[in-house]
Design an enzyme around this catalytic site. Structure first.
Site, PDB file in Angstrom:
ATOM      1  N   LYS A 157     -94.616  25.509 -28.519  1.00  0.00           N
ATOM      2  CA  LYS A 157     -95.582  24.459 -28.817  1.00  0.00           C
ATOM      3  C   LYS A 157     -96.718  25.041 -29.652  1.00  0.00           C
ATOM      4  O   LYS A 157     -97.324  26.058 -29.264  1.00  0.00           O
ATOM      5  CB  LYS A 157     -96.132  23.870 -27.514  1.00  0.00           C
ATOM      6  CG  LYS A 157     -95.101  23.078 -26.717  1.00  0.00           C
ATOM      7  CD  LYS A 157     -94.728  21.774 -27.404  1.00  0.00           C
ATOM      8  CE  LYS A 157     -93.874  20.893 -26.501  1.00  0.00           C
ATOM      9  NZ  LYS A 157     -93.416  19.674 -27.199  1.00  0.00           N
ATOM     10  N   ASP A 213     -92.758  23.262 -32.262  1.00  0.00           N
ATOM     11  CA  ASP A 213     -93.059  21.835 -32.133  1.00  0.00           C
ATOM     12  C   ASP A 213     -94.570  21.668 -32.223  1.00  0.00           C
ATOM     13  O   ASP A 213     -95.297  22.099 -31.326  1.00  0.00           O
ATOM     14  CB  ASP A 213     -92.542  21.292 -30.798  1.00  0.00           C
ATOM     15  CG  ASP A 213     -92.663  19.770 -30.704  1.00  0.00           C
ATOM     16  OD1 ASP A 213     -93.259  19.166 -31.621  1.00  0.00           O
ATOM     17  OD2 ASP A 213     -92.157  19.185 -29.722  1.00  0.00           O
ATOM     18  N   GLU A 220     -90.726  21.056 -35.606  1.00  0.00           N
ATOM     19  CA  GLU A 220     -90.663  19.662 -35.191  1.00  0.00           C
ATOM     20  C   GLU A 220     -92.019  18.985 -35.341  1.00  0.00           C
ATOM     21  O   GLU A 220     -93.053  19.579 -35.006  1.00  0.00           O
ATOM     22  CB  GLU A 220     -90.227  19.643 -33.715  1.00  0.00           C
ATOM     23  CG  GLU A 220     -89.825  18.293 -33.198  1.00  0.00           C
ATOM     24  CD  GLU A 220     -89.197  18.423 -31.804  1.00  0.00           C
ATOM     25  OE1 GLU A 220     -88.297  19.263 -31.619  1.00  0.00           O
ATOM     26  OE2 GLU A 220     -89.626  17.701 -30.906  1.00  0.00           O
ATOM     27  N   ASP A 244     -89.724  13.811 -34.558  1.00  0.00           N
ATOM     28  CA  ASP A 244     -89.624  13.409 -33.153  1.00  0.00           C
ATOM     29  C   ASP A 244     -90.477  12.153 -32.919  1.00  0.00           C
ATOM     30  O   ASP A 244     -89.950  11.040 -32.868  1.00  0.00           O
ATOM     31  CB  ASP A 244     -90.051  14.564 -32.244  1.00  0.00           C
ATOM     32  CG  ASP A 244     -89.928  14.228 -30.772  1.00  0.00           C
ATOM     33  OD1 ASP A 244     -89.388  13.160 -30.450  1.00  0.00           O
ATOM     34  OD2 ASP A 244     -90.371  15.032 -29.924  1.00  0.00           O
ATOM     35  N   LYS A 257     -84.323  10.887 -28.384  1.00  0.00           N
ATOM     36  CA  LYS A 257     -84.720  10.861 -26.972  1.00  0.00           C
ATOM     37  C   LYS A 257     -84.434   9.464 -26.436  1.00  0.00           C
ATOM     38  O   LYS A 257     -84.868   8.475 -27.023  1.00  0.00           O
ATOM     39  CB  LYS A 257     -86.207  11.183 -26.822  1.00  0.00           C
ATOM     40  CG  LYS A 257     -86.527  12.654 -27.078  1.00  0.00           C
ATOM     41  CD  LYS A 257     -88.005  12.927 -26.930  1.00  0.00           C
ATOM     42  CE  LYS A 257     -88.306  14.397 -27.144  1.00  0.00           C
ATOM     43  NZ  LYS A 257     -89.749  14.628 -27.372  1.00  0.00           N
TER      44      LYS A 257
HETATM   45 MG    MG Z   1     -91.248  17.074 -29.756  1.00  0.00          MG
END
Ligand code: MG
Length: 365
Positions: free
Chosen positions: A162, A190, A218, A243, A267
């Site tokens: 992250k 991400d 991402e 995303d 997702k």
């Molecule tokens: Mg993500």
């Protein structure tokens, strides 16, 4: 096989360590579990996590949508009529993608049970063994290094780091993690919308120039900024994944047509379930865009459904990001899908194959 009733339960799973992104800190999974009962004594399972910041769906909103709007549409319906039923669910209300996903997953579970085949078999088959990456939370550099090294030692071959808090510091964080793991795992970043397009290009170029090979980055920029994401994708060698920019099928069309990303993160919770995720996979395949199957911070009910999807659509799903069950202190969901750190394997039981959920608190009708 007819549906006779809809029940809900609450499932809470504390995390081993707090999950930190640029936007929030979470310390437990909090799922609404949906159970569809049938006239021959079967139960179809689905679930949706409260994740207000990402999907807008709160615990109370999910429960209200399931009990007040979506569930009642299904009582008396025949499970064999799957496509018509999911169409009815999707059309019944605006938004509420997580509640729709929970119902949609439970219907698919029953459909598999109805036909005596595991869900991935119903979706097209495949090799029922996949590997997931694991998320490394945003933190102090030393903590991120320690978490990354520990994950590699647990057998994870891909880490999702992250970033997105501070582009300059992010480059230092990633360089440090890259040096510490010394090629023992693939690195994914991400940014959770945390960079501007120019910051993203600069940061990725700095990492590329420093020899840090990234499997993908991402959501570098804001969800709404498809032009900004296209700007980044055009200027870097590293693959860019969308995303948060992908919440509806029309979002996918826009992203793939504009070539704004190289990879689409599917997702179930943001798209409204398996039926919609399958359409995204088809769209991506049409345009030669790869897919990653991801999840929210959610239990192994929804993550199991995502695992079945990843197996069945390996034709287009090149990356799996289903680490939520292994971030929990324990996995309360017993059944057909085994989450053993990086390795996810699916057995041959029909549907999702869930046999028990420990600690599920029934919610009064
Ligand atoms: Mg993500």
């Amino acid at each position: 096989m007819k549906i006779t009733g809809v029940r809900c339960g609450r499932l809470r799973v504390p995390l081993k360590t707090p999950f930190k992104t640029t936007a929030h800190v979470v310390d437990a999974i909090d799922d609404v579990v949906v159970m569809l009962d049938t006239d021959d004594g079967r139960v179809g399972h689905g679930s949706a996590p409260a994740s207000a910041l990402i999907t807008g769906d709160t615990y109370g909103a999910i429960l209200d949508a399931v009990r007040g709007h979506l569930g009642p549409l299904l009582v008396g319906a025949d499970v064999a009529d799957l496509n018509r039923l999911v169409g009815r669910v999707q059309a019944a209300m605006e938004h509420n993608s997580s509640a729709k996903a929970a119902i949609d997953i439970a219907l698919h579970d029953l459909f598999g049970q109805c036909h005596g085949a595991p869900l991935y078999g119903m979706l097209g088959g495949g090799d029922p063994s996949i590997t997931t990456d694991i998320t490394i939370s945003v933190d102090y550099i030393d903590k991120m290094i320690a978490d990354a090294v520990a994950a590699v030692e647990r057998g994870f071959g891909a880490l999702k780091i992250k970033v997105g808090k501070d582009a300059v510091l992010d480059v230092e964080r990633v360089k440090a993690v890259h040096a510490a793991i010394a090629g023992r795992a693939l690195l994914r970043l991400d940014a959770n919308e945390g960079w501007t397009p120019k910051q993203a290009v600069r940061a990725i170029h700095q990492l590329e120039d420093a020899g840090v090979r990234l499997d993908l980055v991402e959501q570098p920029v804001k969800a709404w900024d498809v032009a900004g994401m296209a700007y980044v994708t055009e200027r870097v060698n590293t693959s860019i994944a969308a995303d948060e920019s992908i919440a509806t099928l029309t979002d996918v069309v826009e992203v793939v047509q504009r070539r704004a990303a190289d990879v689409v993160n599917i997702k179930l919770m943001k798209l409204g379930g398996l039926s919609r995720a399958l359409r995204v996979a088809d769209l991506a395949a049409m345009y030669g865009v790869e897919c990653m199957v991801g999840c929210m911070l959610e239990s192994a009910v929804g993550a199991a459904a995502a695992a079945h999807l990843a197996v069945a659509r390996a034709d287009v799903v090149t990356r799996v990001d289903l680490d939520a069950p292994s971030l929990g202190r324990f996995n309360p969901v017993a059944g057909n899908v085994t989450f053993a750190d990086a390795e996810i394997t699916i057995g041959g039981a029909p549907g999702l194959g869930i046999t028990a959920i420990a600690g599920l608190e029934p919610i009064a009708p």
